[in-house]
Design a protein around this motif. Structure first.
Motif, PDB file in Angstrom:
ATOM      1  N   ALA A 130       0.840  -1.197   0.000  1.00 20.81           N
ATOM      2  CA  ALA A 130       0.000   0.000   0.000  1.00 20.81           C
ATOM      3  C   ALA A 130       0.876   1.248   0.000  1.00 20.81           C
ATOM      4  O   ALA A 130       0.758   2.115   0.849  1.00 20.81           O
ATOM      5  CB  ALA A 130      -0.918  -0.021   1.209  1.00 20.81           C
ATOM      6  N   THR A 131       1.789   1.286  -0.936  1.00 25.07           N
ATOM      7  CA  THR A 131       2.710   2.419  -1.003  1.00 25.07           C
ATOM      8  C   THR A 131       2.034   3.597  -1.678  1.00 25.07           C
ATOM      9  O   THR A 131       1.299   3.434  -2.649  1.00 25.07           O
ATOM     10  CB  THR A 131       3.971   2.024  -1.790  1.00 25.07           C
ATOM     11  N   ARG A 132       2.327   4.795  -1.154  1.00 23.10           N
ATOM     12  CA  ARG A 132       1.771   6.010  -1.740  1.00 23.10           C
ATOM     13  C   ARG A 132       2.896   6.865  -2.309  1.00 23.10           C
ATOM     14  O   ARG A 132       4.040   6.775  -1.859  1.00 23.10           O
ATOM     15  CB  ARG A 132       1.056   6.836  -0.655  1.00 23.10           C
ATOM     16  N   LEU A 160      11.197  14.362 -15.124  1.00 17.50           N
ATOM     17  CA  LEU A 160      10.803  13.938 -13.777  1.00 17.50           C
ATOM     18  C   LEU A 160      12.086  13.681 -13.006  1.00 17.50           C
ATOM     19  O   LEU A 160      12.885  12.822 -13.381  1.00 17.50           O
ATOM     20  CB  LEU A 160       9.948  12.661 -13.835  1.00 17.50           C
ATOM     21  N   MET A 161      12.324  14.485 -11.964  1.00 18.07           N
ATOM     22  CA  MET A 161      13.584  14.380 -11.223  1.00 18.07           C
ATOM     23  C   MET A 161      13.519  13.300 -10.157  1.00 18.07           C
ATOM     24  O   MET A 161      14.379  12.452 -10.079  1.00 18.07           O
ATOM     25  CB  MET A 161      13.928  15.723 -10.553  1.00 18.07           C
ATOM     26  N   LEU A 162      12.527  13.397  -9.300  1.00 20.17           N
ATOM     27  CA  LEU A 162      12.460  12.404  -8.225  1.00 20.17           C
ATOM     28  C   LEU A 162      11.021  12.149  -7.787  1.00 20.17           C
ATOM     29  O   LEU A 162      10.131  12.972  -8.001  1.00 20.17           O
ATOM     30  CB  LEU A 162      13.324  12.825  -7.038  1.00 20.17           C
ATOM     31  N   VAL A 163      10.867  11.001  -7.171  1.00 15.15           N
ATOM     32  CA  VAL A 163       9.578  10.609  -6.598  1.00 15.15           C
ATOM     33  C   VAL A 163       9.842  10.186  -5.158  1.00 15.15           C
ATOM     34  O   VAL A 163      10.790   9.440  -4.902  1.00 15.15           O
ATOM     35  CB  VAL A 163       8.952   9.410  -7.347  1.00 15.15           C
ATOM     36  N   GLU A 164       9.032  10.700  -4.257  1.00 18.75           N
ATOM     37  CA  GLU A 164       9.137  10.236  -2.872  1.00 18.75           C
ATOM     38  C   GLU A 164       7.930   9.355  -2.554  1.00 18.75           C
ATOM     39  O   GLU A 164       6.790   9.715  -2.839  1.00 18.75           O
ATOM     40  CB  GLU A 164       9.188  11.420  -1.902  1.00 18.75           C
ATOM     41  N   PHE A 165       8.234   8.191  -2.008  1.00 16.93           N
ATOM     42  CA  PHE A 165       7.188   7.227  -1.663  1.00 16.93           C
ATOM     43  C   PHE A 165       7.049   7.142  -0.147  1.00 16.93           C
ATOM     44  O   PHE A 165       7.993   7.461   0.596  1.00 16.93           O
ATOM     45  CB  PHE A 165       7.557   5.832  -2.191  1.00 16.93           C
ATOM     46  N   ALA A 166       5.893   6.678   0.311  1.00 15.27           N
ATOM     47  CA  ALA A 166       5.689   6.415   1.739  1.00 15.27           C
ATOM     48  C   ALA A 166       4.816   5.179   1.884  1.00 15.27           C
ATOM     49  O   ALA A 166       3.955   4.920   1.049  1.00 15.27           O
ATOM     50  CB  ALA A 166       5.014   7.608   2.418  1.00 15.27           C
ATOM     51  N   ALA A 167       5.092   4.429   2.961  1.00 15.30           N
ATOM     52  CA  ALA A 167       4.272   3.248   3.215  1.00 15.30           C
ATOM     53  C   ALA A 167       4.223   2.973   4.710  1.00 15.30           C
ATOM     54  O   ALA A 167       5.200   3.201   5.419  1.00 15.30           O
ATOM     55  CB  ALA A 167       4.833   2.040   2.478  1.00 15.30           C
ATOM     56  N   ARG A 172       9.584   6.305   4.532  1.00 14.38           N
ATOM     57  CA  ARG A 172       9.610   7.168   3.342  1.00 14.38           C
ATOM     58  C   ARG A 172      10.908   6.960   2.599  1.00 14.38           C
ATOM     59  O   ARG A 172      11.952   6.777   3.232  1.00 14.38           O
ATOM     60  CB  ARG A 172       9.530   8.646   3.753  1.00 14.38           C
ATOM     61  N   TRP A 173      10.884   6.977   1.308  1.00 14.97           N
ATOM     62  CA  TRP A 173      12.106   6.906   0.519  1.00 14.97           C
ATOM     63  C   TRP A 173      11.949   7.633  -0.807  1.00 14.97           C
ATOM     64  O   TRP A 173      10.837   7.832  -1.296  1.00 14.97           O
ATOM     65  CB  TRP A 173      12.540   5.458   0.318  1.00 14.97           C
ATOM     66  N   ILE A 174      13.083   8.053  -1.308  1.00 15.85           N
ATOM     67  CA  ILE A 174      13.083   8.875  -2.528  1.00 15.85           C
ATOM     68  C   ILE A 174      13.766   8.112  -3.657  1.00 15.85           C
ATOM     69  O   ILE A 174      14.825   7.525  -3.456  1.00 15.85           O
ATOM     70  CB  ILE A 174      13.844  10.201  -2.262  1.00 15.85           C
ATOM     71  N   VAL A 175      13.157   8.128  -4.815  1.00 16.27           N
ATOM     72  CA  VAL A 175      13.780   7.540  -6.001  1.00 16.27           C
ATOM     73  C   VAL A 175      14.143   8.681  -6.961  1.00 16.27           C
ATOM     74  O   VAL A 175      13.278   9.481  -7.331  1.00 16.27           O
ATOM     75  CB  VAL A 175      12.827   6.553  -6.713  1.00 16.27           C
TER      76      VAL A 175
END
Lengths: 134, 223
Positions: free
Chosen positions: A23-25, A107-114, B5-8
């Motif tokens: 369930a990553t956002r 698109l430089m970066l994406v930050e995810f959270a879970a 949290r993590w950044i790609v």
């Protein structure tokens, strides 16, 4: 106005990196948009807000980093940052120049959270650098 | 509950997929020895009129195919049919530009081996189509004498990428009070290395230079 189709590309690239089965956002996206890219940042933001509900990016923030123009005179040659475009070379007056910088649309970066992530997120995807916060 | 949290770091071009597809189109066109032009302008600058005249005048000299993009109707394709050239209409369904995938699909409706020259009429729009490579060899930007001499300055991204700029409707330039020296200077400022042609599809003025350009560029390709 093709900002909606560009934003769809942003979502496609970001969601392709979601770990499967969790369930990553997506919580943050950063774009780099050159002033000569032919894209209006306000329209991108509008498209983003309109398109994000009911997606894994529903609560995400969009950051748009503007890149100023840098031109290279073909006749001098020298580099110069014009206040507007097109512009002549400030040294020799020539209008013939190449764009060194300012047409970026990335698109430089994406930050995810879970929450309670049971499986580890991937350590690397095609050589992309991943920064772990915890 | 712990949130991780993590950044790609992606660092990827948003139009990268289109650029890849365009490269594939270009490879395919070159394998068939096909010269491809992307014609761009505002709505009403005379893209279709120039194509009508070109198909008539080059019939029997070059084997031409046409792909014509429009938001909604197939009016332009109907105007171009019956002139000895295969014509495929691409209806974008409201999308403001053609992209490389639409061209790849339209290619399936042609026998590319039977063509020397493919003319792609883009959607009338001076903004969005500038960002999309279709796989063409030559970008042609048209503007008519009625549009105002500062148009290149208003749409510099489009003009900067032009290989050829065609000023159209030259037969009425005087009647509409066009400031041609200012127009030429503004084209020079935004597209300093582009070839500039001044034509009228109605009177035929300047068309021999346009046809010479097409035939010369095509002659550089294998038969």
């Amino acid at each position: 106005m093709h900002e909606a189709s560009i934003m769809q590309n942003v979502f496609d690239l970001a969601f392709a990196r979601l770990p499967s089965g969790s369930a990553t956002r997506v919580v943050r996206l950063r774009l780099r948009v050159g002033v000569l890219a032919g894209v209006v940042p306000e329209a991108l933001t509008f498209a983003f807000e309109a398109m994000k509900p009911n997606t894994p990016a529903a609560d995400a923030e969009l950051e748009v980093e503007r890149v100023p123009a840098l031109l290279h005179c073909r006749d001098c040659p020298c580099d110069f940052a014009p206040e507007s475009y097109p512009a002549p070379c400030p040294k020799c007056g020539s209008w013939a120049s190449d764009v060194r910088q300012g047409h970026e649309l990335d698109l430089m970066l994406v930050e995810f959270a879970a929450e309670n992530l049971t499986t580890d997120h991937p350590d690397s995807t095609d050589g992309e650098r991943i920064t772990k916060h915890c | 509950m712990e949130t991780r949290r993590w950044i790609v770091e992606v660092n990827q071009a948003l139009l990268g997929k289109n650029t890849e597809l365009a490269a594939r189109n270009r490879e395919r066109f070159h394998a068939h020895g096909l010269l491809v032009l992307n014609l761009l302008s505002a709505p009403g600058s005379g893209k279709t009129a120039l194509l009508e005249r070109t198909l008539n005048d080059l019939h029997g000299k070059l084997r031409i195919g046409v792909q014509v993009g429009d938001l909604q109707t197939d009016n332009d394709a109907r105007r171009l049919m019956g002139r000895g050239a295969p014509v495929v209409q691409i209806v974008t369904g409201g999308c403001c530009h053609l992209d490389a995938s639409m061209i790849a699909q339209a290619n399936e409706k042609f026998d590319l081996e039977q063509l020397d020259l493919l003319l792609i009429e883009n959607v009338g729009n001076l903004v969005c189509p500038a960002s999309y490579d279709l796989g063409e060899d030559v970008r042609v930007v048209l503007l008519s004498v009625t549009e105002g001499d500062d148009k290149p300055l208003k749409y510099p991204t489009m003009f900067r990428k032009a290989d050829v700029v065609v000023i159209t409707k030259m037969d009425i330039a005087e009647a509409v009070g066009a400031d041609l020296p200012a127009l030429r200077e503004n084209i020079r400022r935004t597209a300093p290395t582009a070839m500039v042609l001044e034509v009228s599809a109605r009177s035929g003025l300047g068309l021999p230079a346009w046809y010479d350009f097409l035939q010369q560029r095509r002659s550089g390709f294998p038969a």
